[in-house]
Scaffold this motif. Structure first.
Motif, mmCIF file in Angstrom:
data_model
loop_
_atom_site.group_PDB
_atom_site.id
_atom_site.type_symbol
_atom_site.label_atom_id
_atom_site.label_comp_id
_atom_site.label_asym_id
_atom_site.label_seq_id
_atom_site.Cartn_x
_atom_site.Cartn_y
_atom_site.Cartn_z
ATOM 1 N N MET A 47 0.880 -1.163 0.019
ATOM 2 C CA MET A 47 0.015 0.030 -0.005
ATOM 3 C C MET A 47 0.809 1.152 -0.087
ATOM 4 O O MET A 47 0.562 2.186 -0.783
ATOM 5 N N LEU A 48 2.065 1.261 0.728
ATOM 6 C CA LEU A 48 2.968 2.475 0.839
ATOM 7 C C LEU A 48 3.542 2.669 -0.346
ATOM 8 O O LEU A 48 3.477 3.644 -1.099
ATOM 9 N N THR A 49 3.899 1.464 -1.149
ATOM 10 C CA THR A 49 4.570 1.549 -2.242
ATOM 11 C C THR A 49 3.678 1.949 -3.383
ATOM 12 O O THR A 49 3.920 3.136 -4.017
ATOM 13 N N ASP A 50 2.524 1.702 -3.241
ATOM 14 C CA ASP A 50 1.597 2.231 -4.593
ATOM 15 C C ASP A 50 1.506 3.802 -3.935
ATOM 16 O O ASP A 50 1.147 4.561 -5.142
ATOM 17 N N ARG A 51 1.091 4.046 -2.794
ATOM 18 C CA ARG A 51 0.762 5.424 -2.704
ATOM 19 C C ARG A 51 1.894 6.376 -2.952
ATOM 20 O O ARG A 51 1.812 7.522 -3.573
ATOM 21 N N ILE A 52 3.323 5.807 -2.681
ATOM 22 C CA ILE A 52 4.149 6.782 -2.959
ATOM 23 C C ILE A 52 4.285 7.073 -4.440
ATOM 24 O O ILE A 52 4.608 8.198 -5.108
ATOM 25 N N LYS A 53 4.213 5.926 -5.384
ATOM 26 C CA LYS A 53 4.174 6.173 -6.714
ATOM 27 C C LYS A 53 3.153 7.035 -7.247
ATOM 28 O O LYS A 53 3.235 8.096 -8.051
ATOM 29 N N ILE A 55 8.735 13.899 -3.984
ATOM 30 C CA ILE A 55 9.898 13.187 -4.788
ATOM 31 C C ILE A 55 10.737 12.164 -3.920
ATOM 32 O O ILE A 55 10.674 12.168 -2.711
ATOM 33 N N ARG A 56 11.627 11.318 -4.974
ATOM 34 C CA ARG A 56 12.399 10.398 -4.066
ATOM 35 C C ARG A 56 13.633 10.668 -4.118
ATOM 36 O O ARG A 56 14.067 10.759 -5.605
ATOM 37 N N ASN A 57 14.412 10.884 -3.303
ATOM 38 C CA ASN A 57 15.840 11.119 -3.357
ATOM 39 C C ASN A 57 16.604 10.125 -3.110
ATOM 40 O O ASN A 57 16.469 9.382 -2.062
ATOM 41 N N VAL A 58 17.673 9.766 -4.232
ATOM 42 C CA VAL A 58 18.408 8.630 -3.897
ATOM 43 C C VAL A 58 19.952 9.104 -3.602
ATOM 44 O O VAL A 58 20.363 9.634 -4.415
ATOM 45 N N TYR A 59 20.504 8.638 -2.473
ATOM 46 C CA TYR A 59 21.775 8.999 -2.186
ATOM 47 C C TYR A 59 22.862 8.006 -2.346
ATOM 48 O O TYR A 59 22.670 6.800 -1.669
ATOM 49 N N PRO A 60 23.864 7.947 -3.108
ATOM 50 C CA PRO A 60 24.506 6.968 -3.590
ATOM 51 C C PRO A 60 25.842 6.771 -2.311
ATOM 52 O O PRO A 60 26.993 6.807 -2.557
ATOM 53 N N GLU A 61 25.202 6.348 -1.039
ATOM 54 C CA GLU A 61 26.105 5.753 -0.246
ATOM 55 C C GLU A 61 25.925 4.308 -0.182
ATOM 56 O O GLU A 61 25.577 3.493 -0.946
ATOM 57 N N TYR A 110 12.074 10.062 0.989
ATOM 58 C CA TYR A 110 10.855 10.675 0.237
ATOM 59 C C TYR A 110 10.672 12.017 0.971
ATOM 60 O O TYR A 110 10.811 12.243 2.053
ATOM 61 N N ASP A 111 10.444 13.095 0.114
ATOM 62 C CA ASP A 111 10.146 14.326 0.360
ATOM 63 C C ASP A 111 9.095 14.929 -0.243
ATOM 64 O O ASP A 111 9.000 14.757 -1.368
ATOM 65 N N LEU A 112 8.508 16.123 0.519
ATOM 66 C CA LEU A 112 7.656 16.683 -0.355
ATOM 67 C C LEU A 112 7.984 17.861 -1.356
ATOM 68 O O LEU A 112 8.839 18.456 -1.068
ATOM 69 N N THR A 113 7.310 17.960 -2.380
ATOM 70 C CA THR A 113 7.613 18.953 -3.293
ATOM 71 C C THR A 113 6.827 20.353 -2.781
ATOM 72 O O THR A 113 6.163 20.436 -1.769
ATOM 73 N N ASP A 114 6.873 21.536 -3.551
ATOM 74 C CA ASP A 114 6.475 22.825 -2.987
ATOM 75 C C ASP A 114 4.908 22.164 -3.244
ATOM 76 O O ASP A 114 4.284 22.959 -2.380
ATOM 77 N N LYS A 115 4.417 21.660 -4.175
ATOM 78 C CA LYS A 115 2.860 21.164 -4.295
ATOM 79 C C LYS A 115 2.321 20.490 -3.129
ATOM 80 O O LYS A 115 1.401 20.773 -2.713
ATOM 81 N N GLY A 116 3.410 19.506 -2.526
ATOM 82 C CA GLY A 116 2.924 18.676 -1.580
ATOM 83 C C GLY A 116 2.948 19.569 -0.218
ATOM 84 O O GLY A 116 2.030 19.512 0.798
ATOM 85 N N ARG A 117 4.212 20.374 -0.076
ATOM 86 C CA ARG A 117 4.128 21.075 1.140
ATOM 87 C C ARG A 117 2.996 22.302 1.466
ATOM 88 O O ARG A 117 2.670 22.754 2.358
ATOM 89 N N ASP A 118 2.555 22.472 0.093
ATOM 90 C CA ASP A 118 1.277 23.420 0.171
ATOM 91 C C ASP A 118 0.045 22.983 0.733
ATOM 92 O O ASP A 118 -0.930 23.488 0.938
#
Lengths: 102, 102
Positions: free
Chosen positions: B50-56, B65-71, B78-86
């Motif tokens: 369910m979480l995977t589906d909702r994230i997509k 947005i999904r941020n990938v850090y190459p560590e 996962y972070d909100l965009t401006d649209k999300g933060r609004d």
């Protein structure tokens, strides 16, 4: 607000308001008392059964009331309670977000 | 606001936000970027699928947005965009209604 943990009251409110059609029905009733078919006119894609179910649900949780006027033919109207009318700021915020981003 | 007719932008916004879990996921992310399992920790009843589906879904409509850090190991947040933060005022209004009425 503390976003670091979930709040059960938010969870409950979100689940209630999140049901399909609920946000639309409440928006219609913010315009004043409405008859069944007047609600339907603003939400034509919703089936009669769906509207009946949602009305029962919103009535049972105290968001709307059903008023029966003993006229001929009998007139039945649905209206928001104080609890329901208190949702106006929620609806307004969804509206303004929608206007900006949809 | 004109409640005498339905607004398609409201309708669209309401349908998007009304999906089960969406309101909870957005609330978690208002606290800042989170990893998959950190979101789950706040919403334990939600399945991984369910979480995977909702994230997509929220990603495809530009709310997060999904941020990938190459560590090593790779870190994904996962972070909100401006649209999300609004959406914060919407979430706040649901919260305050919930605190009063739930």
């Amino acid at each position: 607000m503390d976003y670091s943990k979930m709040c059960p009251k938010y969870e409950h409110a979100s689940e209630l308001l999140g049901k399909r059609w609920t946000g639309l029905i409440i928006r219609v009733l913010l315009g004043g008392p409405r008859r069944f078919k007047e609600i339907k006119e603003q939400i034509p894609e919703m089936s009669d059964k769906m509207l009946t179910d949602r009305i029962k649900e919103l009535e049972s949780c105290g968001i709307l009331i059903r008023n029966v006027y003993p006229e001929t033919p009998v007139r039945i109207e649905y209206d928001l309670t104080d609890k329901g009318r208190d949702l106006e700021p929620v609806i307004e915020q969804i509206q303004s977000w929608g206007e900006k981003w949809m």
